[in-house]
Write an enzyme that holds these catalytic residues in place. Structure first.
Site, short mmCIF file in Angstrom:
data_model
loop_
_atom_site.label_atom_id
_atom_site.label_comp_id
_atom_site.label_asym_id
_atom_site.label_seq_id
_atom_site.Cartn_x
_atom_site.Cartn_y
_atom_site.Cartn_z
N ALA A 1 39.91 35.10 33.61
CA ALA A 1 41.00 35.64 34.40
C ALA A 1 42.31 35.20 33.75
CB ALA A 1 40.91 35.11 35.83
N GLU B 1 36.33 26.76 34.21
CA GLU B 1 37.28 26.66 35.33
C GLU B 1 37.53 25.22 35.76
OE1 GLU B 1 34.85 28.91 35.12
OE2 GLU B 1 35.51 30.85 35.89
N GLY C 1 36.04 34.24 34.10
CA GLY C 1 35.87 35.60 34.59
C GLY C 1 35.27 36.54 33.55
N GLU D 1 31.62 36.03 33.83
CA GLU D 1 31.22 36.61 35.13
C GLU D 1 31.20 38.13 35.06
OE1 GLU D 1 34.29 34.33 37.06
OE2 GLU D 1 32.79 33.29 38.28
N1 CO8 Z 1 44.62 33.76 30.54
C1 CO8 Z 1 45.82 34.06 30.01
N2 CO8 Z 1 46.05 34.01 28.68
C2 CO8 Z 1 45.05 33.65 27.86
C3 CO8 Z 1 43.77 33.31 28.36
C4 CO8 Z 1 43.57 33.40 29.78
N3 CO8 Z 1 42.39 33.14 30.36
N4 CO8 Z 1 42.97 32.97 27.33
C5 CO8 Z 1 43.72 33.10 26.23
N5 CO8 Z 1 44.96 33.50 26.54
C6 CO8 Z 1 46.09 33.73 25.62
C7 CO8 Z 1 46.69 32.44 25.14
O1 CO8 Z 1 47.57 31.93 26.09
C8 CO8 Z 1 47.36 32.88 23.87
O2 CO8 Z 1 48.57 33.52 24.21
P1 CO8 Z 1 49.94 33.16 23.41
O3 CO8 Z 1 49.67 33.64 22.02
O4 CO8 Z 1 50.97 33.94 24.13
O5 CO8 Z 1 50.10 31.69 23.50
C9 CO8 Z 1 46.43 33.95 23.33
O6 CO8 Z 1 45.64 34.37 24.43
C10 CO8 Z 1 45.49 33.43 22.25
O7 CO8 Z 1 44.81 32.28 22.74
P2 CO8 Z 1 44.71 30.89 21.95
O8 CO8 Z 1 45.89 30.72 21.09
O9 CO8 Z 1 44.43 29.82 22.95
O10 CO8 Z 1 43.42 31.19 21.05
P3 CO8 Z 1 42.39 30.12 20.47
O11 CO8 Z 1 41.53 30.89 19.52
O12 CO8 Z 1 43.11 28.92 19.98
O13 CO8 Z 1 41.51 29.64 21.73
C11 CO8 Z 1 40.20 29.94 23.74
C12 CO8 Z 1 40.64 30.54 22.37
C13 CO8 Z 1 39.32 28.73 23.54
C14 CO8 Z 1 39.39 31.04 24.43
C15 CO8 Z 1 41.45 29.59 24.58
O14 CO8 Z 1 42.34 30.68 24.58
C16 CO8 Z 1 41.15 29.23 26.00
O15 CO8 Z 1 40.68 28.14 26.29
N6 CO8 Z 1 41.43 30.16 26.96
C17 CO8 Z 1 41.25 29.93 28.37
C18 CO8 Z 1 39.78 29.98 28.75
C19 CO8 Z 1 39.62 29.74 30.21
O16 CO8 Z 1 39.93 28.69 30.74
N7 CO8 Z 1 39.07 30.74 30.96
C20 CO8 Z 1 38.83 30.63 32.35
C21 CO8 Z 1 39.98 31.19 33.12
S1 CO8 Z 1 39.82 30.91 34.86
C22 CO8 Z 1 38.86 32.17 35.40
O17 CO8 Z 1 38.44 33.01 34.66
C23 CO8 Z 1 38.57 32.20 36.87
C24 CO8 Z 1 37.96 33.52 37.32
C25 CO8 Z 1 37.96 33.49 38.79
C26 CO8 Z 1 37.70 34.87 39.34
C27 CO8 Z 1 37.94 34.80 40.81
C28 CO8 Z 1 37.59 36.12 41.46
C29 CO8 Z 1 37.74 36.06 42.98
#
Ligand code: CO8
Length: 258
Positions: free
Chosen positions: A67, A133, A110, A113
């Protein structure tokens, strides 16, 4: 169809719709607008008589990294609860046609999921699945504690949810989270599987999907009863007559979805 902003919709085969998540700069982070578009595209494919199955994919680097954290960070309980935040996420599970997820790269939070809401998951060797998460101070909210546990069993699901560590494609395949790892073009392979499903009788396909999904909701006796009733009902279809006649006559069945 051309008006979508966060997804691409194409028809790689006459009977297959492909939906590609397309927010490459954010690693396909899932926001509300994206989900409205995804639901709309999936519903259109579901209603289209010519389409037999749907492929859902992302990019090489990410199926979806979860998400959109930036969209979520300032949410309050009050607004999330009152507006049923992300309640429309489960819409995909009401689509009757099979959905095949082709996963490369990150499928996190997400994103994992979303893949698990699909009917079949094919993984590229680069795929990694996880529920990080816990690192954000929350827990999975769109099925991660439920569908993942059914797929992996309690111990591994608990480890992933509580530590945030991910699963490699190989581990996901060995534990049955994905049906297999595809060397080479995983999207092309998913389209092939979709095309194959689309060549079967659509009523039997819909019944097969419904019956397998019933096993997640019903106890064994009820599930077996449901399966038997569906099986019996299929003898009312022309496709059953055609399928069995074709077998007896040693020819290929020509299903008409009736
Ligand atoms: N949300 C927003 N932006 C994101 C997300 C995300 N989940 N993941 C990556 N991005 C963005 C980064 O902020 C970055 O943007 P910018 O260039 O503007 O800084 C760009 O994508 C590239 O990302 P990275 O530079 O971090 O890329 P890396 O290759 O270094 O890392 C990772 C890749 C490991 C995937 C890293 O981006 C990461 O850890 N992302 C977050 C993963 C995460 O925590 N996901 C879980 C999110 S919470 C969730 O999904 C809850 C769902 C609940 C649903 C509820 C329904 C009712």
């Amino acid at each position: 169809r051309l008006s979508y902003e966060h997804i691409l919709v194409s028809q790689p085969k006459p009977n297959v719709t492909q939906i590609t998540l397309n927010r490459p700069k954010a690693l396909n982070a899932l926001n509300s607008a994206l989900f409205h578009e995804l639901n709309d595209a999936a519903e259109k494919a579901d209603e289209d008589e010519a389409i037999g199955a749907i492929v859902l994919t992302g990019s090489e680097k990410a199926f979806a990294a979860g998400a959109d954290i930036k969209e979520m960070r300032d949410k309050t309980f009050q607004s999330a609860y009152k507006n049923n935040f992300l309640g429309h996420w489960t819409k995909l599970t009401t689509i009757r046609k099979p959905i095949i997820a082709a996963v490369s790269g990150h499928a996190l939070g997400g994103g994992a999921e979303l893949a698990m809401m699909c009917d079949i998951i094919l993984a590229a060797p680069s795929a990694n699945f996880g529920q990080p998460e816990i690192n954000l101070g929350v827990i999975p909210g769109a099925g991660g504690t439920q569908r993942l546990t059914k797929a992996l069993g309690k111990s591994l699901a608990m480890e992933l949810v509580l530590t945030g560590r991910g699963l490699t494609a190989a581990e996901a395949a060995s534990r049955g989270l994905v049906s297999r790892v595809v060397e080479g073009d995983v999207v092309a392979e998913a389209v092939k599987v979709a095309e194959k499903i689309a060549s079967k009788g659509s009523i039997a396909v819909q019944a097969g999907k419904e019956a397998v999904n019933a096993s997640f909701e019903l106890n064994l006796a009820e599930g077996l009863r449901f399966e038997r009733r569906m099986f019996q009902a299929l003898f009312a279809t022309k496709d059953q007559k055609e399928g069995m006649a074709a077998f007896a006559e040693k020819r290929k069945a020509q299903f008409t979805n009736e």
